[in-house]
Write a protein that holds these residues in place. Structure first.
Motif, PDB file in Angstrom:
ATOM      1  N   SER A  35       2.739   0.389   3.436  1.00 23.99           N
ATOM      2  CA  SER A  35       2.048   1.095   4.510  1.00 23.99           C
ATOM      3  C   SER A  35       2.238   0.345   5.815  1.00 23.99           C
ATOM      4  CB  SER A  35       0.554   1.210   4.203  1.00 23.99           C
ATOM      5  OG  SER A  35      -0.069   2.039   5.161  1.00 23.99           O
ATOM      6  N   ASP A  36       1.970   1.057   6.912  1.00 27.28           N
ATOM      7  CA  ASP A  36       1.916   0.386   8.206  1.00 27.28           C
ATOM      8  C   ASP A  36       0.731  -0.557   8.181  1.00 27.28           C
ATOM      9  OD1 ASP A  36       4.050   1.718   9.294  1.00 27.28           O
ATOM     10  OD2 ASP A  36       2.838   3.274  10.223  1.00 27.28           O
ATOM     11  N   LYS A  37       0.885  -1.715   8.739  1.00 26.36           N
ATOM     12  CA  LYS A  37      -0.223  -2.666   8.787  1.00 26.36           C
ATOM     13  C   LYS A  37      -0.917  -2.501  10.134  1.00 26.36           C
ATOM     14  CE  LYS A  37      -1.368  -7.364   7.685  1.00 26.36           C
ATOM     15  NZ  LYS A  37      -0.861  -8.703   7.391  1.00 26.36           N
ATOM     16  N   PHE A  38      -2.168  -2.108  10.071  1.00 22.32           N
ATOM     17  CA  PHE A  38      -2.922  -1.869  11.293  1.00 22.32           C
ATOM     18  C   PHE A  38      -3.766  -3.084  11.639  1.00 22.32           C
ATOM     19  CE2 PHE A  38      -1.593   2.363  11.681  1.00 22.32           C
ATOM     20  CZ  PHE A  38      -1.509   2.889  10.412  1.00 22.32           C
ATOM     21  N   MET A  39      -4.622  -2.958  12.646  1.00 21.33           N
ATOM     22  CA  MET A  39      -5.454  -4.067  13.110  1.00 21.33           C
ATOM     23  C   MET A  39      -6.290  -4.666  11.984  1.00 21.33           C
ATOM     24  SD  MET A  39      -6.573  -2.709  16.903  1.00 21.33           S
ATOM     25  CE  MET A  39      -8.215  -2.567  16.373  1.00 21.33           C
ATOM     26  N   VAL A  40      -6.700  -3.866  11.030  1.00 21.18           N
ATOM     27  CA  VAL A  40      -7.537  -4.357   9.928  1.00 21.18           C
ATOM     28  C   VAL A  40      -6.690  -4.828   8.754  1.00 21.18           C
ATOM     29  CG1 VAL A  40      -9.534  -2.966  10.533  1.00 21.18           C
ATOM     30  CG2 VAL A  40      -7.818  -2.032   9.000  1.00 21.18           C
ATOM     31  N   GLY A  41      -5.389  -4.929   8.930  1.00 23.23           N
ATOM     32  CA  GLY A  41      -4.526  -5.294   7.811  1.00 23.23           C
ATOM     33  C   GLY A  41      -4.537  -4.189   6.776  1.00 23.23           C
ATOM     34  N   PHE A  42      -4.697  -4.560   5.527  1.00 22.50           N
ATOM     35  CA  PHE A  42      -4.731  -3.572   4.460  1.00 22.50           C
ATOM     36  C   PHE A  42      -6.155  -3.161   4.118  1.00 22.50           C
ATOM     37  CE2 PHE A  42      -0.500  -5.347   3.904  1.00 22.50           C
ATOM     38  CZ  PHE A  42       0.243  -4.202   3.736  1.00 22.50           C
ATOM     39  N   GLY A  43      -7.122  -3.666   4.862  1.00 26.31           N
ATOM     40  CA  GLY A  43      -8.511  -3.267   4.663  1.00 26.31           C
ATOM     41  C   GLY A  43      -8.945  -3.431   3.216  1.00 26.31           C
ATOM     42  N   THR A  44      -9.527  -2.393   2.670  1.00 22.60           N
ATOM     43  CA  THR A  44     -10.011  -2.438   1.290  1.00 22.60           C
ATOM     44  C   THR A  44      -9.044  -1.764   0.310  1.00 22.60           C
ATOM     45  OG1 THR A  44     -11.290  -0.421   1.653  1.00 22.60           O
ATOM     46  CG2 THR A  44     -12.437  -2.519   1.995  1.00 22.60           C
ATOM     47  N   CYS A  45      -7.819  -1.523   0.746  1.00 24.13           N
ATOM     48  CA  CYS A  45      -6.833  -0.847  -0.113  1.00 24.13           C
ATOM     49  C   CYS A  45      -6.598  -1.597  -1.421  1.00 24.13           C
ATOM     50  CB  CYS A  45      -5.516  -0.661   0.626  1.00 24.13           C
ATOM     51  SG  CYS A  45      -5.608   0.468   2.017  1.00 24.13           S
ATOM     52  N   GLY A  46      -6.519  -2.920  -1.364  1.00 23.16           N
ATOM     53  CA  GLY A  46      -6.300  -3.701  -2.576  1.00 23.16           C
ATOM     54  C   GLY A  46      -7.423  -3.516  -3.581  1.00 23.16           C
ATOM     55  N   ARG A  47      -8.650  -3.510  -3.087  1.00 22.37           N
ATOM     56  CA  ARG A  47      -9.804  -3.301  -3.964  1.00 22.37           C
ATOM     57  C   ARG A  47      -9.783  -1.910  -4.586  1.00 22.37           C
ATOM     58  NH1 ARG A  47     -14.935  -4.359  -0.775  1.00 22.37           N
ATOM     59  NH2 ARG A  47     -13.412  -5.281   0.595  1.00 22.37           N
ATOM     60  N   THR A  48      -9.429  -0.915  -3.783  1.00 23.36           N
ATOM     61  CA  THR A  48      -9.369   0.460  -4.287  1.00 23.36           C
ATOM     62  C   THR A  48      -8.269   0.600  -5.334  1.00 23.36           C
ATOM     63  OG1 THR A  48     -10.203   1.297  -2.185  1.00 23.36           O
ATOM     64  CG2 THR A  48      -9.121   2.881  -3.630  1.00 23.36           C
ATOM     65  N   LEU A  49      -7.107   0.020  -5.078  1.00 23.07           N
ATOM     66  CA  LEU A  49      -6.032   0.065  -6.066  1.00 23.07           C
ATOM     67  C   LEU A  49      -6.467  -0.603  -7.362  1.00 23.07           C
ATOM     68  CD1 LEU A  49      -3.005  -0.766  -3.763  1.00 23.07           C
ATOM     69  CD2 LEU A  49      -3.331   1.361  -5.025  1.00 23.07           C
ATOM     70  N   ARG A  50      -7.101  -1.749  -7.255  1.00 24.39           N
ATOM     71  CA  ARG A  50      -7.550  -2.477  -8.455  1.00 24.39           C
ATOM     72  C   ARG A  50      -8.561  -1.658  -9.251  1.00 24.39           C
ATOM     73  NH1 ARG A  50      -5.068  -4.702 -11.405  1.00 24.39           N
ATOM     74  NH2 ARG A  50      -4.130  -6.033  -9.856  1.00 24.39           N
ATOM     75  N   LYS A  51      -9.370  -0.888  -8.554  1.00 21.73           N
ATOM     76  CA  LYS A  51     -10.394  -0.071  -9.212  1.00 21.73           C
ATOM     77  C   LYS A  51      -9.771   0.985 -10.138  1.00 21.73           C
ATOM     78  CE  LYS A  51     -14.323   2.918  -8.083  1.00 21.73           C
ATOM     79  NZ  LYS A  51     -15.137   3.455  -6.979  1.00 21.73           N
ATOM     80  N   TYR A  52      -8.638   1.544  -9.737  1.00 28.01           N
ATOM     81  CA  TYR A  52      -8.048   2.658 -10.490  1.00 28.01           C
ATOM     82  C   TYR A  52      -6.816   2.277 -11.310  1.00 28.01           C
ATOM     83  CZ  TYR A  52     -11.267   5.375  -7.757  1.00 28.01           C
ATOM     84  OH  TYR A  52     -12.415   5.868  -7.186  1.00 28.01           O
ATOM     85  N   LEU A  53      -6.412   1.014 -11.258  1.00 25.99           N
ATOM     86  CA  LEU A  53      -5.262   0.577 -12.034  1.00 25.99           C
ATOM     87  C   LEU A  53      -5.720  -0.439 -13.080  1.00 25.99           C
ATOM     88  CD1 LEU A  53      -2.741   0.099  -9.100  1.00 25.99           C
ATOM     89  CD2 LEU A  53      -2.727   1.946 -10.788  1.00 25.99           C
ATOM     90  N   VAL A  62       2.959  -4.323   0.954  1.00 30.90           N
ATOM     91  CA  VAL A  62       4.032  -4.608   1.898  1.00 30.90           C
ATOM     92  C   VAL A  62       3.768  -3.864   3.188  1.00 30.90           C
ATOM     93  CG1 VAL A  62       6.515  -4.524   2.304  1.00 30.90           C
ATOM     94  CG2 VAL A  62       5.657  -4.828  -0.020  1.00 30.90           C
ATOM     95  N   ALA A  63       3.804  -4.594   4.305  1.00 27.40           N
ATOM     96  CA  ALA A  63       3.632  -3.975   5.619  1.00 27.40           C
ATOM     97  C   ALA A  63       4.970  -3.429   6.094  1.00 27.40           C
ATOM     98  CB  ALA A  63       3.096  -4.994   6.618  1.00 27.40           C
TER      99      ALA A  63
END
Length: 78
Positions: A35-53, A62-63
């Motif tokens: 994904s594009d890396k914005f001001m907040v970086g990846f935010g909570t995306c890692g936590r969300t991915l971990r929740k469903y995987l 990867v930015a």
């Protein structure tokens, strides 16, 4: 391997991507999230991915940036 390319909405994955993750019929050993890396970086995306995987899934983030695909190619080459 699952390659997941998505924007980041409000510091997290968009709802359609979360719905997709919930409906996966198989587990993956490795998930590459691009994904594009914005001001907040990846935010909570890692936590969300971990929740469903599964806990055994390796998650790599990867930015992406316009015209520079070297970080993506380096990650996929591993």
């Amino acid at each position: 391997m699952l390659i997941l390319v998505s924007p980041i909405w409000y510091a997290d994955l968009p709802r359609p991507v979360v719905t997709f993750l919930k409906q996966l019929q198989r587990s993956y050993q490795r998930v590459v999230f691009i994904s594009d890396k914005f001001m907040v970086g990846f935010g909570t995306c890692g936590r969300t991915l971990r929740k469903y995987l599964p806990a055994t899934t390796i998650i790599e983030k990867v930015a992406a940036s316009r015209g520079n695909f070297s970080p993506i190619m380096a990650t996929l080459g591993k």
